[in-house]
Design an enzyme around this catalytic site. Structure first.
Site, PDB file in Angstrom:
ATOM      1  N   GLY A  25       0.861  -1.187   0.000  1.00 41.86           N
ATOM      2  CA  GLY A  25       0.000   0.000   0.000  1.00 41.86           C
ATOM      3  C   GLY A  25       0.894   1.233   0.000  1.00 41.86           C
ATOM      4  CB  VAL A  56      -6.729   0.852   3.332  1.00 46.33           C
ATOM      5  CG1 VAL A  56      -5.821   2.062   3.137  1.00 46.33           C
ATOM      6  CG2 VAL A  56      -7.915   1.234   4.184  1.00 46.33           C
ATOM      7  CB  VAL A  58      -9.043   6.011   2.121  1.00 45.96           C
ATOM      8  CG1 VAL A  58     -10.423   5.829   1.569  1.00 45.96           C
ATOM      9  CG2 VAL A  58      -8.758   5.043   3.251  1.00 45.96           C
ATOM     10  CE  LYS A  89      -4.782  19.400   4.100  1.00 48.17           C
ATOM     11  NZ  LYS A  89      -4.614  18.153   4.877  1.00 48.17           N
ATOM     12  CB  THR A 348      -1.286  12.884  11.092  1.00 45.56           C
ATOM     13  OG1 THR A 348      -2.388  12.164  11.652  1.00 45.56           O
ATOM     14  CG2 THR A 348      -1.394  14.346  11.447  1.00 45.56           C
TER      15      THR A 348
END
Ligand SMILES: Cc1cc2nc3c(=O)[nH]c(=O)nc-3n(C[C@H](O)[C@H](O)[C@H](O)COP(=O)(O)OP(=O)(O)OC[C@H]3O[C@@H](n4cnc5c(N)ncnc54)[C@H](O)[C@@H]3O)c2cc1C
Length: 508
Positions: A25, A56, A58, A89, A348
């Protein structure tokens, strides 16, 4: 995985020459990228992953240190952004947290200009007492740019930013990068973990019988934690009494016309909802506590609060907040979800395993794994994690919301002493602080504490003694400088189009 380890009499290598990463991942490929780049020629890097199990899927909002990590690896920003459909961001917009209808931004970057003796919030609070009504956010360049939907950077710009990125594409990007540095990927499902007599891990045995031996193992198998927990039984410290959200319904939507350079975190009566704008789609998730909201209600609520058309049915993810008691145990280091999870609120997790792998490089066991190295790594990692945990609990606990059982629980729950101290200090005197190993700066604490309606009873008396005219001029000058700089910035969508437009950029 077949049950339990097989013990062998094989002698352990004194030094670490081969690292085996279990799991591909984001955490696995981040580890592979850093180790293959920085230990090239010294250590062999092998990664085992199973396409049947998958990731996962996400983890798309990040914080600014991700740039440092990319710099360390020599990753080209424009190429990375194009390949991961990334956007910029500048912070997180928190809506409905202190009270229904509230909105504040937790921005990156600095806010205002304090002095050697007093941080900026004291000047700001004194200004308020003198009738200067401008909100705290007017003193932050990143926040003002975010609210205006703008972004720009140049070689001499000081803007502090992170990225929104497509998690699947990011893992594939890092895979290509790692393989180019010499990392070897093995496809296969780990069926068994073999140990030496001293308990160290000897090999991963795959379903097809192949044995992958190594000197140091990195457990990136996600919530399964095949090595660190299922094999080595590190133990888990649960934090659900402080962080009761344990599920998320997630769905992606078609992109809207706007491309805000910030993540949205919108509280609802049993948790919160995220919106993460990428170039080609929007990531959405409804985080909730299963004691207060059912899966079906969570999916319905998510679907009724979307801004674009859903691209598939919502998926439900479950998690447990907390951490492994030991992140490094014997010859195994856990990174990513295998090491624990706080919760997605302040984005985080990716940062934590990037910093974890940098910490491992700094303490790398070239001459063999030793207990002092293990202890140092664990102590640093736990210290860092617990401060982030406190910061996140603050968002839930420091609220005036009383409209649901969930918020009544969060508002009145006992909190860690370390957080209680920070809250009382700020309430009494407007002092915030950050220690050396701390990710979130005192400005972050200040924005969130004030944003969540924590009103200090007083502020620094040296600031209170400043002549009113001098202070108001100082505050005005900061605001003017920022608003002039923001006026010169392009729209975020325009900057993306020129700087790093992905092939499937679909925004107008
Ligand atoms: C709801 C939610 C929202 C989140 N949002 C954010 C965010 O906005 N920002 C952020 O920084 N983080 C976020 N995170 C965290 C982030 O998703 C993870 O930290 C990140 O994706 C890393 O996951 P991982 O690599 O540890 O695990 P995974 O993605 O689960 O990968 C595990 C890997 O292990 C492999 N594997 C497992 N078992 C075996 C086996 N037996 N044999 C072979 N291979 C195996 C799998 O194939 C896979 O490759 C979020 C997490 C959740 C749950």
């Amino acid at each position: 995985m077949r049950d339990n380890a097989v013990h062998t009499e094989t002698e352990q290598q004194p030094g670490v020459k081969k690292v085996v990463i279990a799991g591909g991942g984001t955490a696995g490929w981040v580890a592979a990228a850093a180790l293959s780049k920085r230990l090239q020629g010294l250590v062999q890097v092998v990664l085992v992953e199973s396409e049947d199990i998958g990731t996962v899927g996400v983890g798309e909002s990040t914080i600014p240190p991700v740039q440092l990590f990319h710099n360390l690896l020599g990753i080209d920003e424009q190429e990375f952004m194009r390949e991961t459909d990334a956007t910029f961001k500048l912070g997180i917009s928190f809506e409905n947290w202190g009270q229904l209808g509230d909105r504040y931004m937790h921005p990156f970057g600095t806010t205002g200009k304090g002095s050697f003796l007093a941080d900026f919030q004291h000047y700001y609070l004194h200004g308020r007492a003198l009738g200067v009504t401008a909100p705290l956010g007017d003193y932050c360049y990143e926040l003002q740019a975010a609210c205006a939907g703008k972004f720009g950077k140049s070689s001499n710009s000081m803007i502090s930013y992170a990225y929104h990125l497509d998690a699947g594409r990011y893992a594939r990007f890092l895979r290509r990068f790692s393989e180019a540095q010499g990392a070897v990927r093995i496809e296969g499902k780990i069926a068994q973990v073999q140990q030496h007599v001293n308990g160290d891990i000897r090999a991963l045995v795959l379903e097809n019988g192949e044995e992958v031996t190594g000197d140091l193992f990195i457990d990136c198998t996600g919530f399964r934690a095949l090595l660190i927990e299922q094999t080595l039984h590190s133990g888990f410290e649960r934090w659900d009494h402080w962080l009761p959200c344990n599920k998320a319904a997630v769905v992606q939507t078609a992109p809207g016309a706007n491309l805000p350079p910030y993540t949205r975190a919108i509280a609802h009566d049993s948790g919160w909802q995220w919106r993460i704008p990428l170039q080609h789609r929007v990531g959405n998730g409804l985080v909730y506590a299963s004691d207060y909201l059912s899966d079906a209600a969570a999916s319905d609520r998510l679907l009724s609060n979307l801004e674009g058309a859903p691209l598939f049915e919502p998926r439900i993810l479950s998690y447990q907040t907390g951490r492994r008691k030991q992140f490094w145990l014997k010859n195994c280091v856990a990174l990513g979800l295998a090491s624990g999870f706080i919760e997605p609120l302040e984005s985080t997790s990716i940062y934590l395993f990037m910093n974890g792998v940098i910490r491992l490089l700094r303490l790398f066991p070239f001459n063999g794994v030793s207990q002092p190295l293990i202890d140092e790594y664990n102590q640093q990692s736990i210290g860092e994690l617990e401060k982030i945990r406190d910061f996140i609990i603050l968002h839930y606990h420091q609220t005036e919301r009383s409209d649901s059982d969930f918020w009544n629980y969060c508002r009145t729950m006992p909190i860690p002493d370390s957080l209680a101290h920070r809250i009382e200090l700020f309430r009494a005197s407007a002092h915030a602080f950050q220690t050396g190993d701390e990710m979130f700066r005192l400005e972050s604490w200040t924005h969130v504490m004030l944003g969540q309606r924590l009103t200090p009873h007083s502020y620094h008396q040296l600031v209170a003694g400043l002549p009113a005219q001098q202070l108001t001029a100082h505050l005005q000058q900061i605001r003017d400088t920022i608003s002039h700089a923001v006026a010169r910035l392009p729209q975020h969508s325009e900057f993306i189009r020129q700087y790093c437009q992905a092939p499937d950029y679909t925004r107008c």
